[in-house]
Design a protein around this motif. Structure first.
Motif, mmCIF file in Angstrom:
data_model
loop_
_atom_site.group_PDB
_atom_site.id
_atom_site.type_symbol
_atom_site.label_atom_id
_atom_site.label_comp_id
_atom_site.label_asym_id
_atom_site.label_seq_id
_atom_site.Cartn_x
_atom_site.Cartn_y
_atom_site.Cartn_z
ATOM 1 N N MET A 1 6.030 6.058 -9.852
ATOM 2 C CA MET A 1 4.926 5.861 -8.823
ATOM 3 C C MET A 1 3.662 6.974 -9.309
ATOM 4 O O MET A 1 2.621 6.671 -8.651
ATOM 5 C CB MET A 1 5.746 6.881 -7.798
ATOM 6 N N GLU A 2 3.990 7.935 -10.097
ATOM 7 C CA GLU A 2 2.710 8.569 -10.567
ATOM 8 C C GLU A 2 1.797 7.605 -11.433
ATOM 9 O O GLU A 2 0.702 7.777 -11.286
ATOM 10 C CB GLU A 2 3.249 9.837 -11.521
ATOM 11 N N ASP A 3 2.566 6.821 -12.060
ATOM 12 C CA ASP A 3 1.726 5.782 -13.050
ATOM 13 C C ASP A 3 1.051 4.969 -12.056
ATOM 14 O O ASP A 3 -0.245 4.588 -12.261
ATOM 15 C CB ASP A 3 2.719 5.164 -13.786
ATOM 16 N N THR A 4 1.468 4.408 -11.052
ATOM 17 C CA THR A 4 1.061 3.658 -10.084
ATOM 18 C C THR A 4 -0.480 4.506 -9.545
ATOM 19 O O THR A 4 -1.270 3.840 -9.295
ATOM 20 C CB THR A 4 2.072 3.229 -8.801
ATOM 21 N N ARG A 5 -0.254 5.711 -8.895
ATOM 22 C CA ARG A 5 -1.063 6.379 -8.524
ATOM 23 C C ARG A 5 -2.361 6.530 -9.570
ATOM 24 O O ARG A 5 -3.674 6.257 -9.225
ATOM 25 C CB ARG A 5 -0.755 7.702 -8.087
ATOM 26 N N LYS A 6 -2.010 6.696 -10.634
ATOM 27 C CA LYS A 6 -3.229 6.686 -11.842
ATOM 28 C C LYS A 6 -3.813 5.503 -12.073
ATOM 29 O O LYS A 6 -5.018 5.340 -11.821
ATOM 30 C CB LYS A 6 -2.686 7.147 -13.069
ATOM 31 N N LYS A 7 -3.146 4.525 -12.019
ATOM 32 C CA LYS A 7 -3.836 3.142 -11.961
ATOM 33 C C LYS A 7 -4.580 2.654 -10.836
ATOM 34 O O LYS A 7 -5.667 1.866 -10.889
ATOM 35 C CB LYS A 7 -2.551 2.000 -12.419
ATOM 36 N N VAL A 8 -4.216 3.198 -9.656
ATOM 37 C CA VAL A 8 -4.851 2.686 -8.442
ATOM 38 C C VAL A 8 -6.178 3.766 -8.187
ATOM 39 O O VAL A 8 -7.323 2.781 -8.171
ATOM 40 C CB VAL A 8 -4.174 3.137 -7.120
ATOM 41 N N ILE A 9 -6.049 4.877 -8.882
ATOM 42 C CA ILE A 9 -7.323 5.621 -8.722
ATOM 43 C C ILE A 9 -8.316 5.031 -9.999
ATOM 44 O O ILE A 9 -9.375 4.855 -9.471
ATOM 45 C CB ILE A 9 -6.806 7.045 -9.253
ATOM 46 N N GLU A 10 -7.731 4.459 -11.037
ATOM 47 C CA GLU A 10 -8.665 3.914 -12.054
ATOM 48 C C GLU A 10 -9.415 2.731 -11.504
ATOM 49 O O GLU A 10 -10.536 2.047 -11.970
ATOM 50 C CB GLU A 10 -7.838 3.616 -13.381
ATOM 51 N N CYS A 11 -8.601 1.854 -10.531
ATOM 52 C CA CYS A 11 -9.156 0.744 -10.007
ATOM 53 C C CYS A 11 -10.407 1.161 -9.214
ATOM 54 O O CYS A 11 -11.516 0.489 -9.366
ATOM 55 C CB CYS A 11 -8.172 -0.065 -8.871
ATOM 56 N N PHE A 12 -10.300 2.362 -8.501
ATOM 57 C CA PHE A 12 -11.548 2.672 -7.842
ATOM 58 C C PHE A 12 -12.640 3.131 -8.881
ATOM 59 O O PHE A 12 -14.009 2.420 -8.552
ATOM 60 C CB PHE A 12 -11.045 3.987 -7.145
ATOM 61 N N ASN A 13 -12.323 3.870 -9.930
ATOM 62 C CA ASN A 13 -13.343 4.014 -10.835
ATOM 63 C C ASN A 13 -13.887 2.810 -11.374
ATOM 64 O O ASN A 13 -15.175 2.963 -11.747
ATOM 65 C CB ASN A 13 -12.799 4.837 -12.121
ATOM 66 N N GLY A 66 -2.049 6.854 -1.202
ATOM 67 C CA GLY A 66 -0.686 6.917 -0.906
ATOM 68 C C GLY A 66 -0.146 5.480 -0.478
ATOM 69 O O GLY A 66 0.837 4.734 -0.840
ATOM 70 N N ASN A 67 -0.787 5.055 0.684
ATOM 71 C CA ASN A 67 -0.499 3.582 1.266
ATOM 72 C C ASN A 67 -0.672 2.607 0.488
ATOM 73 O O ASN A 67 0.045 1.787 0.257
ATOM 74 C CB ASN A 67 -1.509 3.306 2.321
ATOM 75 N N VAL A 68 -1.600 2.801 -0.525
ATOM 76 C CA VAL A 68 -1.870 1.665 -1.416
ATOM 77 C C VAL A 68 -0.931 1.688 -2.288
ATOM 78 O O VAL A 68 -0.189 0.427 -2.896
ATOM 79 C CB VAL A 68 -3.310 1.841 -2.331
ATOM 80 N N CYS A 69 -0.008 2.528 -2.761
ATOM 81 C CA CYS A 69 0.759 2.773 -3.840
ATOM 82 C C CYS A 69 2.348 2.073 -3.286
ATOM 83 O O CYS A 69 2.902 1.753 -4.015
ATOM 84 C CB CYS A 69 0.971 4.061 -4.458
ATOM 85 N N ASP A 70 2.173 2.642 -1.981
ATOM 86 C CA ASP A 70 3.634 2.088 -1.361
ATOM 87 C C ASP A 70 3.541 0.602 -1.215
ATOM 88 O O ASP A 70 4.564 -0.055 -1.672
ATOM 89 C CB ASP A 70 3.626 2.520 0.020
ATOM 90 N N VAL A 71 2.506 -0.120 -0.994
ATOM 91 C CA VAL A 71 2.285 -1.519 -0.888
ATOM 92 C C VAL A 71 2.593 -1.913 -2.247
ATOM 93 O O VAL A 71 3.314 -3.084 -2.331
ATOM 94 C CB VAL A 71 0.651 -1.854 -0.217
ATOM 95 N N VAL A 72 1.896 -1.282 -3.280
ATOM 96 C CA VAL A 72 2.090 -1.831 -4.688
ATOM 97 C C VAL A 72 3.603 -1.738 -5.023
ATOM 98 O O VAL A 72 4.149 -2.791 -5.736
ATOM 99 C CB VAL A 72 1.058 -1.307 -5.807
ATOM 100 N N GLU A 73 4.079 -0.900 -4.962
ATOM 101 C CA GLU A 73 5.653 -0.581 -5.115
ATOM 102 C C GLU A 73 6.522 -1.557 -4.513
ATOM 103 O O GLU A 73 7.264 -2.333 -5.434
ATOM 104 C CB GLU A 73 6.040 0.851 -4.953
ATOM 105 N N MET A 74 6.044 -1.922 -3.549
ATOM 106 C CA MET A 74 7.034 -2.945 -2.776
ATOM 107 C C MET A 74 6.724 -4.413 -3.199
ATOM 108 O O MET A 74 7.797 -4.895 -3.490
ATOM 109 C CB MET A 74 6.524 -2.813 -0.967
ATOM 110 N N LEU A 75 5.518 -4.624 -3.435
ATOM 111 C CA LEU A 75 5.072 -6.055 -3.805
ATOM 112 C C LEU A 75 5.754 -6.193 -5.388
ATOM 113 O O LEU A 75 6.322 -7.196 -5.685
ATOM 114 C CB LEU A 75 3.760 -6.402 -3.840
ATOM 115 N N LYS A 76 5.912 -5.246 -5.967
ATOM 116 C CA LYS A 76 6.496 -5.200 -7.528
ATOM 117 C C LYS A 76 7.774 -5.518 -7.416
ATOM 118 O O LYS A 76 8.371 -6.119 -8.258
ATOM 119 C CB LYS A 76 5.901 -3.904 -8.140
ATOM 120 N N LYS A 77 8.442 -4.867 -6.517
ATOM 121 C CA LYS A 77 9.944 -5.050 -6.393
ATOM 122 C C LYS A 77 10.499 -6.486 -5.956
ATOM 123 O O LYS A 77 11.576 -6.806 -6.151
ATOM 124 C CB LYS A 77 10.365 -3.990 -5.325
ATOM 125 N N GLU A 78 9.428 -7.165 -5.125
ATOM 126 C CA GLU A 78 9.760 -8.574 -4.810
ATOM 127 C C GLU A 78 9.887 -9.605 -5.729
ATOM 128 O O GLU A 78 9.135 -9.677 -6.575
ATOM 129 C CB GLU A 78 8.621 -8.882 -3.557
#
Lengths: 78, 439
Positions: A1-13, A66-78
């Motif tokens: 999850m921490e890695d996902t957060r980092k990557k989402v923030i990098e998407c903004f950057n 946090g919301n974005v990370c939740d969605v990403v994590e969920m879709l990655k599992k599908e």
């Protein structure tokens, strides 16, 4: 999850935004028009190799990092 | 192909050597040639030897006769005005530790408010993506009176630009009194690459025109700070512009000052020099020294050109390229300690907006009025060869004059160095000959 957060923030950057790592921040303060919002979604999809269904966008499910990370994590599992 | 001399060329002879100096205002290039057959101005294109013609063409002093260079001038103007950089001039403190004789400011305000600091950071975080780079000019009052705020903002801006792959750089206009070694090292780390420091001649004149608020002298401390930087900072990435405001007193002692800076900093190319008259920017203090204001810079440039001094005059050369004031560019904002936004620090009677909640609330009409300004209504402008590259934007304060009805062309502020172009070119040729192309 921490890695996902980092990557989402990098998407903004990569779009030229610097978002604090803080779930009280409303990401729509940054993505304040449809073009930047869609650019962000495309960036996230491409980073995580996922496809975010339209209903997630319409339902306003992604208002903070946090919301974005939740969605990403969920879709990655599908 | 039929050729002609560029309409943006400026020519002047150096009398004794019969050397002709050329400056092209459109391309910002300087050249020199030994005239031989070109002894008289205006030059005739037919008398230019073929070999020389090639070099004149290569550097844009000669162009095809068929082209209208005004179009290139318009294009250059548009490119400069429509800058994609974000440029903030930030007044970190509107207080000052000096009591300069000619200063217009009454320094009623203090340091930058915490909310303004946060708003600036928030604005940069949300908007840096619109710009290709960010540049900050630290200004005051005396900006180093609020060092901590300057450091906080620098750290935040550098972090934002690093994360978004934008270039960041800064400059500072400071009186130099608080610029000790540690402060300088830290500023350099915060990518402050240009330092504009005023020294009004030798201690004798400087301490009178730029004393501390309590009347104490400031010259020796500033010079000590500069010596320390000269001797202990190895970096070649910065430059220090020593600016001298000229009054009749300073002019009288100019020889001594030039000998002093030659001795102290002449061998260090990180130091460069600018000279400017004391202007009447308003306020009460200037009234007491009105008799000491100079009418012309000719004597200053003549002194520079005639003596044995060899100083790095790159700052003066840089001024030549400023047909348009840097504050005239889009995305260029001056923010004071309360978050009020102006076009330039000299236009604080004319706010164009406010920084609120991380947003720049700009009065679009006021901004558009300036950006779209065309000086065609002024007779003198219409006939000026520089019109296409300048359009009345050599100084943002011209806006005030354009706002007056009827407009007064005599008040129009044309590029100051352009008024003394012959003198300035001679100074540059003597001191910085390497900048001239041999034609």
């Amino acid at each position: 999850m921490e890695d996902t957060r980092k990557k989402v923030i990098e998407c903004f950057n990569s779009l030229g935004f610097v978002v604090d790592d803080d779930d009280t921040v409303d990401i729509l303060d940054y993505l304040d028009n449809s073009i930047t919002y869609i650019s962000f979604i495309v960036e996230v999809e491409s980073t995580f190799d996922i496809e975010i269904p339209d209903e997630y966008l319409l339902q306003g499910r992604m208002r903070n990092i946090g919301n974005v990370c939740d969605v990403v994590e969920m879709l990655k599992k599908e | 192909m039929e050729l002609k001399f560029s309409k943006f060329n400026h020519y002047t002879y150096i009398d004794k050597t019969e050397t002709l100096l050329l400056y092209n205002k459109l391309r910002n290039t300087m050249g020199y040639l030994q005239p031989i057959s070109l002894r008289n101005l205006p030059l005739s294109i037919d008398t230019v030897p073929e070999k020389m013609m090639g070099r004149l063409r290569d550097h844009g002093f000669v162009v095809p006769a068929s082209i209208d260079e005004s179009i290139q001038g318009d294009d250059l103007h548009e490119k400069i005005i429509n800058s994609s950089s974000l440029h903030f001039t930030i007044l970190t403190s509107e207080s000052c530790n000096f009591g300069c004789q000619y200063c217009f400011d009454d320094f009623q305000r203090s340091h930058i408010k915490e909310s303004v600091i946060q708003d600036l950071i928030t604005y940069a975080k949300r908007n840096i993506g619109q710009y290709t780079e960010m540049n900050v000019a630290w200004f005051g009052g005396e900006p180093l009176l609020a060092r901590d705020s300057l450091y906080t903002l620098s750290e935040a801006f550098i972090d934002i630009c690093r994360k978004t792959s934008r270039r960041y750089s800064a400059s500072i206009t400071t009186n130099g009194y608080l610029l000790d070694y540690e402060t300088f090292k830290r500023l350099l780390r915060y990518r402050v690459f240009e330092y504009i420091i005023t020294i009004d001649g030798t201690a004798k004149t400087h301490n009178v025109s730029r004393p501390l608020k309590n009347g104490g002298g400031t010259f020796h401390k500033i010079i000590e700070n500069l010596r320390c930087i000269r001797d202990h900072v190895k970096s070649q990435q910065f430059r220090i512009v020593l600016r001298t405001n000229i009054t009749t007193d300073v002019l009288e002692n100019l020889h001594d000052y030039l000998s002093f800076v030659q001795e102290e900093f002449g061998k260090d190319n990180r130091f460069t020099y600018l000279f400017s008259p004391v202007y009447d920017w308003g306020g009460d203090r200037i009234n007491a020294m009105r008799g000491k204001l100079i009418d012309s810079m000719s004597d200053v440039y003549a002194t520079l050109a005639e003596g044995d001094w060899q100083l790095n005059m790159s700052a003066l050369q840089g001024q030549l390229s400023h047909a348009i004031c840097s504050y005239a560019q889009k995305n260029t904002y001056t923010v004071n300690t309360l978050g009020d936004v102006f076009l330039c620090p000299q236009l604080q009677e004319y706010p164009i907006g406010k920084l609120i909640n991380g947003k720049l609330e700009i009065d679009e009409y006021k901004a558009a009025y300036w950006y779209s300004l065309s000086a065609k209504a002024i007779e003198g402008c219409k006939s000026c060869t520089d019109y296409s590259i300048c359009k009345g934007k050599s100084c943002v304060r011209n806006l005030l004059f354009f706002n007056k009805n009827p407009m007064d062309p005599a008040q129009l502020n044309c590029g100051r160095e352009y008024a003394y172009l012959n003198d300035v070119l001679k100074v540059l040729y003597k001191m910085n000959k390497d900048s001239f192309i041999e034609l």
